[in-house]
Every structure is written in structure tokens, then in C-alpha cells.
Scaffold this active site. Sequence first.
Site, short mmCIF file in Angstrom:
data_model
loop_
_atom_site.label_atom_id
_atom_site.label_comp_id
_atom_site.label_asym_id
_atom_site.label_seq_id
_atom_site.Cartn_x
_atom_site.Cartn_y
_atom_site.Cartn_z
CG HIS A 3 65.18 38.35 171.68
ND1 HIS A 3 65.59 39.57 171.17
CD2 HIS A 3 64.50 37.76 170.67
CE1 HIS A 3 65.15 39.70 169.93
NE2 HIS A 3 64.48 38.61 169.61
CG HIS A 42 58.36 35.93 162.29
ND1 HIS A 42 59.25 36.19 161.26
CD2 HIS A 42 59.03 36.26 163.42
CE1 HIS A 42 60.38 36.66 161.75
NE2 HIS A 42 60.27 36.71 163.06
#
Length: 764
Positions: free
Chosen positions: A104, A291
Site C-alpha cells: 500500500h 493473496h
Amino acid sequence: MVSNPLSSPPASGQCPFRGTRVGGALGSKPQTDDWWPNRLQVELLHQNPPLANPLQDVDYKAAFEQIDYEQLKRDIKALLTDSKDWWPADYDNYGPQMIRMAWHSAGTYRIADGRGGASRGMQRFAPINSWWDNGNTDKSRRLLWPIKKKYGAALSWADLMILVGNCALEIMGFKTFGFGGGRIDAWEADRATYWGPEFWNGQAFGENGAQHAGHPDEMVTRDIRWVGQPDEEYYDLENPLGATHQALIYVNPEGPNGEGDPVGSARDIRESFARMAMNDEETVALIAGGHAFGKSHGMVSSDKIGPAPEGAPIQAMGLGWQNPEGTGFAEYTMTNGIEGSWTPNPTQWDNSYLENLFKYEWEQTSSPAGAIQWKPSNPNAPKTPDAHRQGVDHSLMMMTSDIALKVDPAYREVCQRFLDDFDAFSDAFARAWYKLTHRDLGPKTRYLGPEVAEEDLPWQDPIPALDHDVVDAADIDSLKHKILASGLSVSALVSAAWASASNYRDSDKRGGANGARVRLDPQQDWEMNRPQQLSQVLSTLEQIQSEFNGAQSGRKKISMADLIVLGGCAAVEKAAQDAGVSITVPFTPGRMDTTQELTDVESFEWLKPVSDGFRNYHNETIGYKVKPERIFLDRAQLLTLTAPEWTVLVGGLRALDQNWDGSQHGIFTDRPGVLTNDFFQVLTSMDYEWKPVDEREMLFEICDRTTGATKFTATRCDLIFGSNAELRQVAEVYGADDGHERMVKDFVAAWNKVMMLDRFDVQG
């Protein structure tokens, strides 16, 4: 009559600010921008002043290189598996949450203007630190304080946040592609980057003005930044934005508007990741790779979660999103509202994410917080362990944005290749992660540390290393005379040099004169570069280069990159001399020429200006929803210009006849090509009236007040230097009777600054 509470001194012991409203210098509103919202914020050119930096005396490169790098990595890796009572690690491993923090930090990057990204550690400041998509990254950074405390000024937060992501991947069995340090921290919030048209106060605002608590389903924001509708031919995200919703890094994991539509999600993913400079293969690699680790958190309704860090009470000490349920963390954690893990072993690198995504059918369900997510329809599908409670298992989870990879034909094809070849998948993820976390750091020559990857990658805009001796002062003087005697005009030489250097953007350290990419596709055909004239200039300079290099018996040569800049410098000197001012324009040789093979044409096309006020170029068809002068300010900020530098460059370039199309807008002189201060004299004169030619107020006629005759024409990018209060004060300095010589001196200094912006080899 009501007395003024500040008209007399306060009584002894009373607060000196009694009776004042919250506002002005002491409060937050109203201020100048509230009273005059259309004011051009020239102060954005002066962000991050030295006074804000307590480490301005530190040579970061030297300090970083003194670190025991292997010990630093051991310290980080030890911390990652040392669970803390106040914020317990999922699966006793902070690795997954640190990967999210690093991703992020870097993922705000967007290719349209190079803004965002990890290179300045901006996740520490508003608004990014309080975006709902960054929920609980404040906890990740606080957990890293012992590492930052130990290494102090030798390790920036920006570098630490990325390095910890690499270390997290490594402790979970993944081999990274490398790491380069060199990110230097900012010391104040970024007020220059445009993050979208929505209101922002640490939260999103709906159409009725009500604040919402930070879950995407509650945000009425998508339609504001999108043009058209999904079923229309023209449906696009507003330039230069990259995220599909406000306060997101990429896309809403529940699908567009939180509606659980995988097809629509795939469309959003492709657009958003493309805006972040990722192709389909890189996109799948990043999603599937990221993920493979950790879990998502959605155990508590978003309306119960406290405000983001910027809105939290003072006693929270910079931490936000306080959770009142249970312990407030561990099994009660809330971030994006989706609950669960993608894989049976969330702290181990493997291919089970893709294996299970394609092996099973998935049905839509809801998290405890009410968010849309997906679970296997087969009850015998593998389970995933609870992150904190021993002996408790859960169904696997997929987000709508995961199902999108399965339903989109192109993404599905990439997924199938990765399923068939785990090594290829691992390599693709390693390369994509390296690109994600380094693409705004600039050329590889800026990278620090022992783990810099040896391979030159296309997105790094490689330029060959200097392989010859550079020209000396006598050579430079001789070459200047040859250039000026070649028949090339002052305007043409200045235009070529400016076109070569001025596409630099400090946001991601791309562009600039080094490499001479102005000779190559796509830059040589950009319309604002005057392609036909540019071709003639380059042809003449190539002949001069060939003659000079051919006459040398040793290793001494001059590159085209150097010669293009030198031609501009020679032209500026002549233009100043013709105006009666003798001055030498600085020139530092050492640039190299790159090749077409080393130029990523698709990537470089993004550096093409949408609007360039320096050359009075404005493309209204592309779609920035702001006036040209605001884009002009942004362009000046990307060139690291101060207000005086911006102003004097424009006045000088107008005098040197640099409009891209040869128009006379802003050419307030009868001696174009001569470095006069005529632009400023006309701009500040009261002998003229300024009249828009139509209701759009994009073009103006400058009329003699006495006769009414039109003397000149101008654009908004000309008039802003007379209409804006701050810029006018600077323009008046250069337009004064004693301002010409100062204007020439300052123009030369600013010109040299632009020519040298990408010379990282000689910068301190």
C-alpha cells in the site's frame, strides 16, 4: 454595539485568545482557500522546505551504506515473528500485514504523472495515512518503531517500509528479486497531489454531505471520478487518477460500488493496474502472489470503528481505527470488512491460491461485517486455520476481485500458465513486486545496498554508462561556435533542448535530457516538440557530432544528449547578448545516448504532456477537469521549480518564441528570439486592457487602452502571471526598469536547473 474581544488586553489570568472563533491562524477554517477556492495555490511549489527537515545535515547515501545490512535484515526478521500483546500477529507472524503495508505504500503510484509511490514514505501523512484502504497500517508502522529507533537517520521510513515487505516474503519461503535503498523521507503531508474530486476530511462524503465511516459500500464516490457508463462506448476513469474509488489503493475488493460483480471488477482491475503501470501478467502475479499470504479482516461492522488517525483524539497518539469490540484486535480485527484467508497455509509461499480458485466453484456470501465475499460451494474444500485460536478452522475466502481473475478470459489465460508452471509464477511475482516497490525510485544508479538486482529492466529507463572522456572548456567553446554558425535559429535550438529536458518529473525521476530520448519514439513525434523542426535540428547536430568525434584521436567524445543541451545553452547566450547582457550559461557534460531498444515506448508515452504552459500547449480532448493554469502549476512542481523560477522561465521562453505551434500568444515583443524582459513589461503595464475572446475565457486580446487596437494575444497560462497575487509580485521584479539583467541571470540559473534535473551522477 458588541465590543471586539481583542480590542483591549485580557484581564489578568484570562486566556489571551478568549472570544475568538475557531479559525484563522489558530483553527482550521475558514482560511484563504475557503474564501477564494479558485485561487492558484502557488505555495505548493515550496513544500518540504529545509526548515521542516531535522535531518538536513545527513548524507543519506553515506549513512545508509554504513549500515550492517545483513544485521538489519536479521533484526527485521526477528521482529516479524515476535508477537506483541497489544497487537497480536495473525498466525504468530507479522509477515502478511507487513507485505500489505509495503504494497500500500508503493501502490499509490500512478504512471500518468508519476505521483504517489513509496519513495518518500508518504503513508505516514494525511490523507494517505487515513484512507480506509490503509486501515491498521498505522499499527504496522508502530510495530516497526524499534527497528527505526535502532538505525535512526541511517534508515529512512520509506526504505524500511519496503525492506520489511521483502523480509516478510523471505521468511515465508519466497525468493525476492532484490532490494534497492535510497528513498528519502518527506517531512510534511503532500498537498500537491490530486487524489480525486471527492470531498476529504479523513472520511468520504456522500451526495447529501453526510460523512461515512470508511467502508466502500458507504461511499458515493465512483460516479464522480468516472466518465460515462459501463455499457457506453466511452467509459473511463478521470485522468490522472489510478484508483477506481476514493480512498482506495486500487479497486474495491467487493467489486464496483460493492455490488459483487466479478466481470465489472475485472474491468476495474485492468484499468486501475494499467494506470499503475502494470500489464495483465504483472497484475495477475501481484494479486495471486499477494493473496498467497495472510488474511482479510471483517469481524466488526464499520460503523462501530473509530475515526482514522487524522481524526482520532489526541490521547490515541497517532493511532486510528479504534475498535470497541472485544479486545479490539486479534479475532476482533476490522480492516476492509472482508473476513478470512485465501489459502490453507497463509504464512507459506505456494500455489494454493490459484489451485483452489480454479479447482472449486465459489458462491457469494457475507462477512460478519456485512461485506460481500465468496466461499467454496463444495463443503469438502480445504479449510484455513483461525489466525489466533488453536483448533478452529474456517472456509477459504475469495474476494470479488479474486473471482474476477477466473471469469475474465485474458486473466484466466495468465492464471492457467501460472498454474502449469509454478517457477514461472514465482519469477513473475518477484519481478512484479520489485517493479511495484521500486518504479518511483528513479534510475537504477540511485539504488543503494548490496541487493540491487543486476539486470536492467525496461521500466527503469536504462541509459548506457559513460564510456568516453568528456569535452573540456575549449571543446565546449568551439562546439558552441559551430552550432551557432550552422544556420539553426535561436528558437529552434532552445526548442530542442527544452523538449529534451523538460519532460522530467521529480515524482518518479523519469524523463530529462540524459539519454537523448527526444531522438527516439515516441518523443520525437510529440506535437509540442515541433517534430519537423526538431528533425532538422537533430540532423544538423548529428553532423556536428560526427565531425567532432571523428577528429578526436583519443577517447574524447560528445554525445547527442550533451550536444542537444549545449545547443540550447549556446542559443540562450546569443539571445542574451542580442539583448545587451553578456552571460555564460553553465554546461556540464557527461550525458549518454540511449537506444530505441532500451526505451519502453508504451511506458514513455505517458510522459507526453496533456498540457504544457511553458510552450502554451493544452490538449482539451484528453480530459483533465481543471483549468490550464492549474495543470501548469502541477508541471512546474514536477520540475521542482520555485515561484520565481517558474515565472522567469515562462517570461524567457516567451521572449525566445517557444510556443509549440508558432502562435503569438504571450509573445509580447517585436524581437522574438532575443532574451528581453518585454513579457513582464507588457504583463504589468496599465497601458492595456485584457479582454477574453469568448465566454470560455481561454484566449484573450490585449488592447491599447487609448486606441482600443489589439496589440497582443494571450492564454490563461500567460495571464496567470499578472492575475495571481503572488506571481504578479515576482513578475513586477522582472518588469521593473532595473529588472532586465536580473531576469536574464535568473533565467539562466533556472534553465540550467532544468537541464540538470536528471543528472543524478553529479548531484550531491
